[in-house]
Design an enzyme around this catalytic site. Structure first.
Site, PDB file in Angstrom:
ATOM      1  CD  GLU A 132      -2.471  -1.893   0.510  1.00  0.00           C
ATOM      2  OE1 GLU A 132      -2.637  -1.255  -0.530  1.00  0.00           O
ATOM      3  OE2 GLU A 132      -2.998  -3.002   0.719  1.00  0.00           O
ATOM      4  NE  ARG A 191      -0.188   7.686  -6.668  1.00  0.00           N
ATOM      5  CZ  ARG A 191      -1.406   7.187  -6.457  1.00  0.00           C
ATOM      6  NH1 ARG A 191      -1.931   6.344  -7.333  1.00  0.00           N
ATOM      7  NH2 ARG A 191      -2.085   7.501  -5.385  1.00  0.00           N
ATOM      8  N   GLY A 220     -12.883   4.992 -18.239  1.00  0.00           N
ATOM      9  CA  GLY A 220     -14.298   5.313 -18.256  1.00  0.00           C
ATOM     10  C   GLY A 220     -14.844   5.686 -19.621  1.00  0.00           C
ATOM     11  CG  ASP A 265      -3.538  -1.756  -7.589  1.00  0.00           C
ATOM     12  OD1 ASP A 265      -2.465  -1.861  -6.972  1.00  0.00           O
ATOM     13  OD2 ASP A 265      -4.602  -1.391  -7.044  1.00  0.00           O
ATOM     14  CD1 TRP A 274      -1.450   2.676  -2.088  1.00  0.00           C
ATOM     15  CD2 TRP A 274      -0.866   3.152  -4.195  1.00  0.00           C
ATOM     16  NE1 TRP A 274      -1.599   1.524  -2.830  1.00  0.00           N
ATOM     17  CE2 TRP A 274      -1.252   1.787  -4.128  1.00  0.00           C
ATOM     18  CE3 TRP A 274      -0.467   3.666  -5.422  1.00  0.00           C
ATOM     19  CZ2 TRP A 274      -1.236   0.946  -5.237  1.00  0.00           C
ATOM     20  CZ3 TRP A 274      -0.463   2.810  -6.522  1.00  0.00           C
ATOM     21  CH2 TRP A 274      -0.834   1.490  -6.420  1.00  0.00           C
ATOM     22  CG  ASP A 284      -4.559  -8.548   0.387  1.00  0.00           C
ATOM     23  OD1 ASP A 284      -4.767  -7.891  -0.635  1.00  0.00           O
ATOM     24  OD2 ASP A 284      -3.446  -9.011   0.694  1.00  0.00           O
TER      25      ASP A 284
END
Length: 528
Positions: free
Chosen positions: A193, A245, A262, A354, A408, A468
Protein backbone atom coordinates in the site's frame (compact mmCIF):
# COMPACT_ATOMS: atom_id res chain seq x y z
CA UNK A 1 22.13 7.28 -22.05
CA UNK A 2 20.63 9.78 -24.50
CA UNK A 3 21.78 13.23 -23.31
CA UNK A 4 18.98 14.94 -25.21
CA UNK A 5 16.30 13.18 -23.19
CA UNK A 6 14.31 15.59 -21.04
CA UNK A 7 12.43 13.02 -18.99
CA UNK A 8 12.35 9.41 -17.86
CA UNK A 9 9.01 7.63 -17.59
CA UNK A 10 9.13 4.94 -14.90
CA UNK A 11 6.04 2.85 -15.64
CA UNK A 12 5.28 0.58 -12.67
CA UNK A 13 2.73 -2.22 -12.26
CA UNK A 14 2.07 -3.68 -8.83
CA UNK A 15 0.95 -7.30 -9.31
CA UNK A 16 -0.54 -8.68 -6.11
CA UNK A 17 -3.17 -11.09 -4.86
CA UNK A 18 -3.60 -12.45 -1.34
CA UNK A 19 -2.76 -16.09 -0.73
CA UNK A 20 -5.99 -17.95 -1.51
CA UNK A 21 -5.60 -21.71 -1.73
CA UNK A 22 -8.17 -24.22 -0.45
CA UNK A 23 -7.60 -27.80 -1.66
CA UNK A 24 -9.86 -30.65 -0.59
CA UNK A 25 -13.13 -28.82 0.00
CA UNK A 26 -16.36 -30.18 -1.48
CA UNK A 27 -17.78 -26.69 -1.97
CA UNK A 28 -15.38 -24.65 -4.14
CA UNK A 29 -14.08 -21.35 -2.86
CA UNK A 30 -15.20 -18.63 -5.26
CA UNK A 31 -12.23 -16.55 -4.08
CA UNK A 32 -9.84 -18.91 -5.91
CA UNK A 33 -11.19 -17.33 -9.09
CA UNK A 34 -9.38 -14.11 -8.18
CA UNK A 35 -6.18 -15.73 -9.43
CA UNK A 36 -7.86 -17.35 -12.44
CA UNK A 37 -9.35 -14.03 -13.57
CA UNK A 38 -6.03 -12.23 -13.12
CA UNK A 39 -4.17 -14.86 -15.16
CA UNK A 40 -6.76 -14.70 -17.95
CA UNK A 41 -7.28 -10.94 -18.06
CA UNK A 42 -4.02 -9.39 -16.84
CA UNK A 43 -0.94 -11.61 -16.62
CA UNK A 44 -1.22 -13.49 -19.92
CA UNK A 45 -2.35 -10.34 -21.81
CA UNK A 46 0.78 -8.59 -20.49
CA UNK A 47 2.91 -11.49 -21.69
CA UNK A 48 1.30 -11.07 -25.14
CA UNK A 49 2.11 -7.35 -25.10
CA UNK A 50 5.74 -7.93 -24.13
CA UNK A 51 6.11 -10.53 -26.87
CA UNK A 52 4.58 -8.23 -29.47
CA UNK A 53 6.95 -5.43 -28.49
CA UNK A 54 9.93 -7.76 -28.60
CA UNK A 55 8.88 -9.14 -31.99
CA UNK A 56 8.75 -5.63 -33.44
CA UNK A 57 12.14 -4.69 -31.88
CA UNK A 58 10.56 -2.02 -29.68
CA UNK A 59 12.86 -0.93 -26.86
CA UNK A 60 10.84 -0.79 -23.68
CA UNK A 61 11.29 -0.71 -19.93
CA UNK A 62 8.62 -1.64 -17.41
CA UNK A 63 8.93 -2.29 -13.68
CA UNK A 64 6.65 -4.81 -11.98
CA UNK A 65 6.30 -6.07 -8.45
CA UNK A 66 5.35 -9.71 -8.11
CA UNK A 67 4.37 -10.11 -4.49
CA UNK A 68 5.52 -13.28 -2.72
CA UNK A 69 1.95 -14.54 -2.27
CA UNK A 70 1.25 -14.09 -6.00
CA UNK A 71 4.57 -15.70 -6.98
CA UNK A 72 3.82 -18.66 -4.72
CA UNK A 73 0.37 -19.11 -6.25
CA UNK A 74 1.64 -18.85 -9.83
CA UNK A 75 4.04 -21.73 -9.14
CA UNK A 76 1.60 -23.90 -7.17
CA UNK A 77 0.52 -27.13 -8.96
CA UNK A 78 -2.90 -27.23 -7.26
CA UNK A 79 -3.72 -23.68 -8.39
CA UNK A 80 -2.25 -24.30 -11.85
CA UNK A 81 -4.64 -27.25 -12.22
CA UNK A 82 -7.40 -24.98 -10.98
CA UNK A 83 -6.72 -22.61 -13.85
CA UNK A 84 -6.71 -25.51 -16.31
CA UNK A 85 -10.22 -26.45 -15.18
CA UNK A 86 -11.26 -22.80 -15.26
CA UNK A 87 -10.07 -22.12 -18.82
CA UNK A 88 -11.43 -25.42 -20.17
CA UNK A 89 -14.81 -24.52 -18.69
CA UNK A 90 -14.67 -21.08 -20.35
CA UNK A 91 -13.80 -22.71 -23.68
CA UNK A 92 -16.85 -24.97 -23.32
CA UNK A 93 -18.99 -21.95 -22.41
CA UNK A 94 -17.70 -19.95 -25.38
CA UNK A 95 -18.43 -22.85 -27.74
CA UNK A 96 -21.94 -22.97 -26.32
CA UNK A 97 -22.25 -19.22 -26.84
CA UNK A 98 -21.24 -19.45 -30.50
CA UNK A 99 -24.27 -21.69 -30.98
CA UNK A 100 -26.67 -19.83 -28.68
CA UNK A 101 -25.99 -16.42 -30.27
CA UNK A 102 -26.60 -17.33 -33.90
CA UNK A 103 -29.75 -15.20 -33.74
CA UNK A 104 -27.61 -12.05 -33.47
CA UNK A 105 -24.64 -11.57 -35.86
CA UNK A 106 -22.75 -9.15 -33.59
CA UNK A 107 -23.09 -11.27 -30.45
CA UNK A 108 -22.06 -14.29 -32.49
CA UNK A 109 -18.98 -12.42 -33.70
CA UNK A 110 -18.07 -11.49 -30.11
CA UNK A 111 -18.61 -15.02 -28.84
CA UNK A 112 -16.21 -16.35 -31.50
CA UNK A 113 -13.61 -13.76 -30.47
CA UNK A 114 -13.90 -14.90 -26.88
CA UNK A 115 -13.48 -18.53 -27.94
CA UNK A 116 -10.29 -17.66 -29.85
CA UNK A 117 -9.07 -15.63 -26.89
CA UNK A 118 -9.62 -18.48 -24.43
CA UNK A 119 -7.95 -21.03 -26.70
CA UNK A 120 -4.90 -18.79 -27.15
CA UNK A 121 -4.76 -18.19 -23.40
CA UNK A 122 -4.74 -21.92 -22.73
CA UNK A 123 -1.94 -22.36 -25.28
CA UNK A 124 0.24 -19.68 -23.67
CA UNK A 125 -0.44 -21.08 -20.20
CA UNK A 126 0.71 -24.56 -21.22
CA UNK A 127 3.91 -23.37 -22.92
CA UNK A 128 5.61 -23.47 -19.50
CA UNK A 129 3.42 -26.22 -18.05
CA UNK A 130 1.34 -23.65 -16.19
CA UNK A 131 4.18 -21.73 -14.50
CA UNK A 132 3.78 -18.15 -15.75
CA UNK A 133 6.85 -16.95 -13.88
CA UNK A 134 8.84 -18.75 -16.59
CA UNK A 135 7.00 -16.75 -19.26
CA UNK A 136 8.00 -13.46 -17.64
CA UNK A 137 11.62 -14.50 -17.01
CA UNK A 138 12.93 -13.92 -20.57
CA UNK A 139 11.97 -10.25 -20.33
CA UNK A 140 13.68 -9.94 -16.94
CA UNK A 141 16.82 -11.56 -18.31
CA UNK A 142 16.93 -9.26 -21.35
CA UNK A 143 16.40 -6.13 -19.24
CA UNK A 144 12.99 -4.99 -20.49
CA UNK A 145 11.23 -6.02 -17.27
CA UNK A 146 12.59 -5.24 -13.82
CA UNK A 147 10.86 -7.32 -11.16
CA UNK A 148 10.49 -6.35 -7.51
CA UNK A 149 9.19 -8.12 -4.44
CA UNK A 150 7.08 -6.90 -1.52
CA UNK A 151 6.69 -7.80 2.16
CA UNK A 152 5.84 -11.49 2.42
CA UNK A 153 2.06 -11.24 2.74
CA UNK A 154 1.56 -7.58 1.84
CA UNK A 155 1.40 -6.46 5.48
CA UNK A 156 0.82 -2.74 6.09
CA UNK A 157 4.12 -2.23 7.90
CA UNK A 158 3.58 1.28 9.41
CA UNK A 159 1.20 -0.27 11.95
CA UNK A 160 3.97 -2.49 13.33
CA UNK A 161 6.61 0.03 14.38
CA UNK A 162 6.60 -1.36 17.91
CA UNK A 163 7.31 -4.97 16.91
CA UNK A 164 10.44 -5.17 14.78
CA UNK A 165 10.11 -8.95 14.37
CA UNK A 166 7.16 -8.26 12.03
CA UNK A 167 9.35 -6.03 9.85
CA UNK A 168 12.10 -8.63 9.72
CA UNK A 169 9.91 -11.68 9.07
CA UNK A 170 7.90 -9.88 6.35
CA UNK A 171 10.99 -8.52 4.56
CA UNK A 172 13.14 -11.63 4.91
CA UNK A 173 10.43 -13.94 3.55
CA UNK A 174 9.63 -11.44 0.83
CA UNK A 175 13.22 -11.43 -0.38
CA UNK A 176 13.81 -15.16 0.12
CA UNK A 177 10.67 -16.16 -1.78
CA UNK A 178 11.55 -13.85 -4.66
CA UNK A 179 15.07 -15.24 -4.84
CA UNK A 180 13.86 -18.86 -4.89
CA UNK A 181 11.15 -18.35 -7.53
CA UNK A 182 12.70 -15.69 -9.76
CA UNK A 183 16.33 -16.76 -9.42
CA UNK A 184 17.81 -13.39 -8.47
CA UNK A 185 17.82 -10.81 -5.70
CA UNK A 186 15.42 -7.89 -6.14
CA UNK A 187 16.87 -4.38 -6.20
CA UNK A 188 13.59 -2.76 -5.22
CA UNK A 189 10.58 -3.46 -3.07
CA UNK A 190 6.97 -2.39 -3.33
CA UNK A 191 6.05 -1.54 0.24
CA UNK A 192 2.50 -2.80 0.74
CA UNK A 193 0.00 0.00 0.00
CA UNK A 194 3.08 2.24 -0.41
CA UNK A 195 3.07 2.25 3.39
CA UNK A 196 6.25 3.92 4.65
CA UNK A 197 7.47 4.58 8.16
CA UNK A 198 10.91 5.85 9.22
CA UNK A 199 11.89 2.69 11.07
CA UNK A 200 11.92 0.83 7.77
CA UNK A 201 15.15 2.45 6.54
CA UNK A 202 17.48 0.24 8.55
CA UNK A 203 15.50 -2.93 7.78
CA UNK A 204 15.40 -2.21 4.03
CA UNK A 205 19.14 -1.62 3.99
CA UNK A 206 19.81 -4.78 5.98
CA UNK A 207 17.93 -6.82 3.39
CA UNK A 208 19.73 -5.12 0.49
CA UNK A 209 16.82 -3.16 -0.98
CA UNK A 210 17.92 -0.01 -2.78
CA UNK A 211 14.62 1.63 -3.67
CA UNK A 212 10.89 1.74 -2.97
CA UNK A 213 7.87 3.85 -3.92
CA UNK A 214 5.67 6.28 -1.99
CA UNK A 215 2.69 8.43 -2.81
CA UNK A 216 3.18 12.06 -3.79
CA UNK A 217 2.84 13.55 -0.31
CA UNK A 218 5.41 11.11 1.05
CA UNK A 219 7.98 13.12 -0.93
CA UNK A 220 6.48 16.63 -0.85
CA UNK A 221 6.02 16.53 2.94
CA UNK A 222 9.63 15.42 3.54
CA UNK A 223 12.13 17.57 5.42
CA UNK A 224 13.79 19.52 3.96
CA UNK A 225 11.20 19.91 1.22
CA UNK A 226 12.73 18.28 -1.89
CA UNK A 227 13.81 20.83 -4.49
CA UNK A 228 12.61 18.69 -7.40
CA UNK A 229 9.43 17.38 -5.78
CA UNK A 230 8.47 13.91 -6.99
CA UNK A 231 10.44 14.34 -10.21
CA UNK A 232 13.69 13.04 -8.73
CA UNK A 233 14.24 10.29 -6.17
CA UNK A 234 15.27 11.19 -2.63
CA UNK A 235 17.72 9.37 -0.42
CA UNK A 236 16.17 8.53 2.95
CA UNK A 237 19.27 7.12 4.66
CA UNK A 238 21.76 4.26 4.24
CA UNK A 239 21.74 4.63 0.46
CA UNK A 240 18.06 3.71 0.11
CA UNK A 241 16.05 5.76 -2.40
CA UNK A 242 12.36 6.68 -2.48
CA UNK A 243 10.51 7.42 -5.71
CA UNK A 244 7.29 9.42 -5.52
CA UNK A 245 4.14 8.98 -7.59
CA UNK A 246 3.45 11.62 -10.25
CA UNK A 247 -0.12 12.81 -9.62
CA UNK A 248 -0.77 14.02 -13.17
CA UNK A 249 -0.09 10.78 -15.02
CA UNK A 250 -1.78 8.77 -12.28
CA UNK A 251 -4.94 10.85 -12.46
CA UNK A 252 -5.23 10.36 -16.23
CA UNK A 253 -5.71 6.64 -15.64
CA UNK A 254 -7.03 6.33 -12.08
CA UNK A 255 -9.61 9.14 -12.02
CA UNK A 256 -13.16 7.81 -11.76
CA UNK A 257 -14.37 10.95 -13.53
CA UNK A 258 -11.75 11.77 -16.15
CA UNK A 259 -9.70 8.54 -16.31
CA UNK A 260 -9.26 6.74 -19.61
CA UNK A 261 -10.97 3.48 -18.49
CA UNK A 262 -14.30 5.31 -18.26
CA UNK A 263 -14.46 6.01 -21.99
CA UNK A 264 -17.84 4.91 -23.31
CA UNK A 265 -16.23 2.79 -26.05
CA UNK A 266 -14.51 0.44 -23.63
CA UNK A 267 -15.93 -2.87 -22.45
CA UNK A 268 -18.38 -2.68 -19.54
CA UNK A 269 -17.01 -4.65 -16.60
CA UNK A 270 -20.31 -5.07 -14.78
CA UNK A 271 -22.32 -6.69 -17.60
CA UNK A 272 -21.26 -10.32 -17.62
CA UNK A 273 -23.29 -13.24 -18.96
CA UNK A 274 -22.77 -14.97 -15.62
CA UNK A 275 -25.28 -12.48 -14.27
CA UNK A 276 -27.21 -11.60 -17.44
CA UNK A 277 -28.26 -14.96 -18.88
CA UNK A 278 -31.21 -17.03 -17.65
CA UNK A 279 -30.16 -19.45 -14.92
CA UNK A 280 -30.84 -22.54 -17.02
CA UNK A 281 -28.43 -21.31 -19.73
CA UNK A 282 -25.52 -20.35 -17.50
CA UNK A 283 -25.72 -22.57 -14.40
CA UNK A 284 -23.91 -25.60 -15.95
CA UNK A 285 -20.81 -23.41 -16.35
CA UNK A 286 -20.69 -21.59 -13.02
CA UNK A 287 -19.47 -24.34 -10.63
CA UNK A 288 -20.18 -21.97 -7.76
CA UNK A 289 -22.71 -23.78 -5.59
CA UNK A 290 -25.65 -21.81 -6.91
CA UNK A 291 -24.04 -18.37 -6.83
CA UNK A 292 -23.85 -16.24 -9.97
CA UNK A 293 -20.27 -15.21 -10.76
CA UNK A 294 -18.42 -13.48 -13.59
CA UNK A 295 -17.43 -15.58 -16.58
CA UNK A 296 -15.24 -13.01 -18.40
CA UNK A 297 -17.67 -13.05 -21.35
CA UNK A 298 -19.07 -9.54 -21.60
CA UNK A 299 -20.99 -8.30 -24.63
CA UNK A 300 -21.59 -4.66 -23.78
CA UNK A 301 -19.62 -1.42 -23.74
CA UNK A 302 -19.77 1.28 -21.10
CA UNK A 303 -22.03 3.29 -23.45
CA UNK A 304 -22.78 6.04 -20.93
CA UNK A 305 -24.12 6.70 -17.46
CA UNK A 306 -27.20 4.64 -18.18
CA UNK A 307 -28.51 1.15 -17.57
CA UNK A 308 -29.10 0.75 -21.28
CA UNK A 309 -25.86 -0.56 -22.75
CA UNK A 310 -24.87 -0.84 -26.38
CA UNK A 311 -22.93 -3.76 -27.82
CA UNK A 312 -19.17 -3.83 -27.43
CA UNK A 313 -17.20 -3.05 -30.60
CA UNK A 314 -13.55 -4.15 -30.28
CA UNK A 315 -12.44 -1.86 -33.13
CA UNK A 316 -13.97 1.18 -31.41
CA UNK A 317 -12.22 0.20 -28.18
CA UNK A 318 -8.85 -0.20 -29.92
CA UNK A 319 -9.27 3.24 -31.49
CA UNK A 320 -9.91 4.64 -28.02
CA UNK A 321 -6.84 2.88 -26.60
CA UNK A 322 -4.66 4.31 -29.37
CA UNK A 323 -6.06 7.80 -28.84
CA UNK A 324 -5.51 7.58 -25.11
CA UNK A 325 -1.94 6.34 -25.55
CA UNK A 326 -1.28 9.33 -27.82
CA UNK A 327 -2.83 11.69 -25.28
CA UNK A 328 -0.83 10.16 -22.42
CA UNK A 329 2.43 10.51 -24.34
CA UNK A 330 1.67 14.07 -25.46
CA UNK A 331 1.08 15.07 -21.84
CA UNK A 332 4.26 13.39 -20.62
CA UNK A 333 6.31 15.18 -23.30
CA UNK A 334 4.79 18.52 -22.34
CA UNK A 335 5.37 17.73 -18.67
CA UNK A 336 9.01 16.69 -19.22
CA UNK A 337 9.82 19.76 -21.28
CA UNK A 338 8.37 22.08 -18.65
CA UNK A 339 10.17 20.33 -15.79
CA UNK A 340 13.46 20.25 -17.68
CA UNK A 341 13.23 23.99 -18.24
CA UNK A 342 12.41 24.56 -14.56
CA UNK A 343 14.83 22.13 -12.89
CA UNK A 344 17.68 22.09 -15.45
CA UNK A 345 17.82 18.31 -15.29
CA UNK A 346 15.73 15.46 -16.73
CA UNK A 347 12.52 14.75 -14.85
CA UNK A 348 11.75 11.28 -13.54
CA UNK A 349 8.02 10.74 -13.93
CA UNK A 350 6.85 7.76 -11.89
CA UNK A 351 3.52 6.26 -12.98
CA UNK A 352 2.52 3.35 -10.70
CA UNK A 353 -0.69 1.33 -10.99
CA UNK A 354 -2.20 -1.89 -9.74
CA UNK A 355 -1.38 -4.42 -12.46
CA UNK A 356 -4.88 -5.87 -12.33
CA UNK A 357 -6.29 -2.53 -13.50
CA UNK A 358 -4.77 -3.36 -16.89
CA UNK A 359 -6.93 -6.10 -18.36
CA UNK A 360 -9.11 -7.18 -15.47
CA UNK A 361 -10.82 -3.87 -14.68
CA UNK A 362 -9.82 -2.04 -17.85
CA UNK A 363 -10.06 -4.75 -20.48
CA UNK A 364 -8.16 -2.73 -23.09
CA UNK A 365 -5.43 -1.65 -20.63
CA UNK A 366 -2.75 -4.04 -21.96
CA UNK A 367 -3.34 -2.72 -25.50
CA UNK A 368 -2.99 0.82 -24.15
CA UNK A 369 0.44 -0.13 -22.78
CA UNK A 370 1.47 -1.66 -26.10
CA UNK A 371 0.35 1.39 -28.08
CA UNK A 372 2.04 3.74 -25.60
CA UNK A 373 5.38 1.93 -25.65
CA UNK A 374 5.39 1.79 -29.44
CA UNK A 375 4.65 5.51 -29.69
CA UNK A 376 7.42 6.29 -27.21
CA UNK A 377 9.84 4.20 -29.28
CA UNK A 378 8.90 5.36 -32.78
CA UNK A 379 7.31 8.80 -32.53
CA UNK A 380 9.50 10.99 -30.30
CA UNK A 381 12.86 11.37 -28.55
CA UNK A 382 11.97 13.68 -25.64
CA UNK A 383 11.28 11.04 -23.01
CA UNK A 384 12.44 7.47 -22.53
CA UNK A 385 11.16 4.50 -20.59
CA UNK A 386 13.52 3.63 -17.73
CA UNK A 387 13.78 1.43 -14.68
CA UNK A 388 14.02 3.32 -11.35
CA UNK A 389 17.75 3.24 -10.61
CA UNK A 390 18.53 3.45 -14.34
CA UNK A 391 16.66 6.77 -14.37
CA UNK A 392 18.34 7.91 -11.15
CA UNK A 393 21.77 7.46 -12.73
CA UNK A 394 20.69 9.84 -15.50
CA UNK A 395 20.29 12.89 -13.25
CA UNK A 396 23.10 14.90 -11.63
CA UNK A 397 21.56 15.68 -8.25
CA UNK A 398 19.72 13.62 -5.62
CA UNK A 399 18.65 15.12 -2.30
CA UNK A 400 18.76 13.45 1.12
CA UNK A 401 15.63 13.96 3.21
CA UNK A 402 13.72 12.67 6.20
CA UNK A 403 10.26 11.30 5.39
CA UNK A 404 7.27 10.68 7.63
CA UNK A 405 4.66 7.92 7.60
CA UNK A 406 2.47 7.84 4.47
CA UNK A 407 0.55 5.51 2.15
CA UNK A 408 -1.26 5.65 -1.18
CA UNK A 409 -4.57 4.78 0.45
CA UNK A 410 -7.55 7.10 0.63
CA UNK A 411 -6.57 10.34 2.42
CA UNK A 412 -2.92 9.30 2.28
CA UNK A 413 -2.26 7.63 5.60
CA UNK A 414 -3.63 4.56 7.38
CA UNK A 415 -7.38 4.95 7.83
CA UNK A 416 -8.27 2.46 5.07
CA UNK A 417 -6.58 -0.31 7.08
CA UNK A 418 -7.49 0.95 10.56
CA UNK A 419 -11.09 2.02 11.16
CA UNK A 420 -14.25 0.85 12.88
CA UNK A 421 -14.70 -2.01 10.39
CA UNK A 422 -11.35 -3.68 11.03
CA UNK A 423 -9.71 -2.24 14.15
CA UNK A 424 -10.39 -5.46 16.08
CA UNK A 425 -7.70 -7.37 14.17
CA UNK A 426 -4.68 -5.34 15.33
CA UNK A 427 -4.58 -6.21 19.05
CA UNK A 428 -4.77 -9.83 17.88
CA UNK A 429 -1.93 -9.47 15.38
CA UNK A 430 0.30 -7.63 17.84
CA UNK A 431 -0.38 -10.13 20.61
CA UNK A 432 0.35 -13.18 18.47
CA UNK A 433 3.45 -11.55 16.94
CA UNK A 434 4.89 -10.96 20.39
CA UNK A 435 4.08 -14.55 21.35
CA UNK A 436 5.76 -15.83 18.19
CA UNK A 437 8.89 -13.83 19.01
CA UNK A 438 9.00 -15.39 22.47
CA UNK A 439 8.24 -18.95 21.31
CA UNK A 440 10.89 -18.73 18.59
CA UNK A 441 13.51 -17.97 21.25
CA UNK A 442 12.10 -20.53 23.66
CA UNK A 443 11.72 -23.50 21.28
CA UNK A 444 14.00 -22.55 18.36
CA UNK A 445 16.56 -25.12 19.53
CA UNK A 446 13.96 -27.72 20.43
CA UNK A 447 13.02 -31.01 18.81
CA UNK A 448 12.44 -31.42 15.08
CA UNK A 449 8.70 -31.62 15.75
CA UNK A 450 8.75 -28.39 17.75
CA UNK A 451 10.64 -26.67 14.95
CA UNK A 452 8.08 -27.94 12.45
CA UNK A 453 5.27 -26.55 14.61
CA UNK A 454 7.05 -23.20 14.97
CA UNK A 455 7.47 -22.87 11.22
CA UNK A 456 3.77 -23.47 10.64
CA UNK A 457 2.95 -20.95 13.37
CA UNK A 458 5.12 -18.51 11.45
CA UNK A 459 3.20 -19.16 8.22
CA UNK A 460 -0.15 -18.65 9.94
CA UNK A 461 1.11 -15.43 11.50
CA UNK A 462 2.40 -14.02 8.21
CA UNK A 463 -0.88 -14.86 6.47
CA UNK A 464 -2.80 -13.25 9.33
CA UNK A 465 -0.83 -10.02 8.83
CA UNK A 466 -1.97 -9.54 5.21
CA UNK A 467 -3.35 -6.04 4.60
CA UNK A 468 -5.93 -7.56 2.25
CA UNK A 469 -8.22 -8.73 5.06
CA UNK A 470 -8.48 -5.25 6.59
CA UNK A 471 -8.97 -3.72 3.14
CA UNK A 472 -11.80 -6.11 2.29
CA UNK A 473 -13.52 -5.38 5.59
CA UNK A 474 -13.35 -1.66 4.81
CA UNK A 475 -14.67 -1.95 1.25
CA UNK A 476 -17.52 -4.22 2.32
CA UNK A 477 -17.02 -6.89 -0.35
CA UNK A 478 -16.43 -10.56 0.57
CA UNK A 479 -16.27 -9.48 4.24
CA UNK A 480 -17.25 -12.92 5.53
CA UNK A 481 -14.24 -14.43 3.77
CA UNK A 482 -11.83 -11.83 5.19
CA UNK A 483 -13.17 -12.31 8.72
CA UNK A 484 -12.97 -16.07 8.33
CA UNK A 485 -9.36 -15.95 7.14
CA UNK A 486 -8.40 -13.71 10.07
CA UNK A 487 -10.02 -16.02 12.60
CA UNK A 488 -8.75 -19.23 11.00
CA UNK A 489 -5.10 -18.13 10.98
CA UNK A 490 -5.32 -16.80 14.55
CA UNK A 491 -6.99 -19.95 15.86
CA UNK A 492 -4.55 -22.24 14.06
CA UNK A 493 -1.64 -20.26 15.51
CA UNK A 494 -3.00 -20.70 19.04
CA UNK A 495 -3.77 -24.39 18.50
CA UNK A 496 -0.26 -25.02 17.19
CA UNK A 497 1.27 -23.02 20.03
CA UNK A 498 -0.47 -25.35 22.48
CA UNK A 499 1.28 -28.31 20.84
CA UNK A 500 4.74 -26.98 21.68
CA UNK A 501 4.39 -28.16 25.29
CA UNK A 502 1.29 -30.34 25.07
CA UNK A 503 0.08 -33.28 22.99
CA UNK A 504 0.65 -32.92 19.26
CA UNK A 505 -2.38 -33.42 17.03
CA UNK A 506 -0.66 -34.58 13.86
CA UNK A 507 -3.84 -34.35 11.79
CA UNK A 508 -4.33 -30.65 12.53
CA UNK A 509 -0.66 -29.87 11.93
CA UNK A 510 -0.56 -31.77 8.64
CA UNK A 511 -3.83 -30.18 7.44
CA UNK A 512 -2.49 -26.70 8.19
CA UNK A 513 0.76 -27.48 6.37
CA UNK A 514 -1.17 -28.78 3.38
CA UNK A 515 -3.60 -25.89 2.99
CA UNK A 516 -1.44 -22.97 4.15
CA UNK A 517 1.77 -24.14 2.51
CA UNK A 518 3.22 -20.71 1.81
CA UNK A 519 6.93 -19.99 2.40
CA UNK A 520 8.37 -23.51 2.35
CA UNK A 521 11.77 -22.08 3.24
CA UNK A 522 10.59 -20.06 6.26
CA UNK A 523 13.07 -19.95 9.15
CA UNK A 524 12.42 -19.77 12.88
CA UNK A 525 15.09 -17.08 13.26
CA UNK A 526 13.01 -14.80 11.01
CA UNK A 527 10.95 -14.07 14.11
CA UNK A 528 13.81 -13.36 16.53
Amino acid sequence: MNHFVKGHLVFVLHAHLPFVRHPGYVTPFIEENWLNEAILETYIPLIRVFRNLKKESVRFRITMSFTPTLSLMLTDPYLQNGFRKYIKNLISLAKHETKRTTYDPHLNYLSKRYLEHFLDTESIFEETNGDLTKSFLPFIESGELEAMTSPATHAFLPFYDSESSIFRSQLKNGRRTFRRIWGRDPKGIWLSECGYTQKLEEELDREGFRYFFVDTHGITHASPRPKFGVYAPVEVGRGVFAFGRDPESSNQVWSSIDGYPGDFRYREYYRDIGHDLPWEDISPYLHSNGVRINTSIKYFRITGKTQDKGYYHPDWAMEAAGNHAEDFLRNRIRQAEHLFETNKQPAIIVSPYDAELYGHWWYEGPQFIEFLFKKIHFNQNTIMLSHPMEAARGIPRVQSVEMKMSSWGENGYGEVWLNSTNDWIYPLIHSLSIRMHKRAHEFGSGTDLQKRILKQMGRELLLLQSSDWAFIMKTGTMVDYAVRRTNVHANLFLTLEGMLNGPVEEGILAAAENENNAFPDIRIEDFY
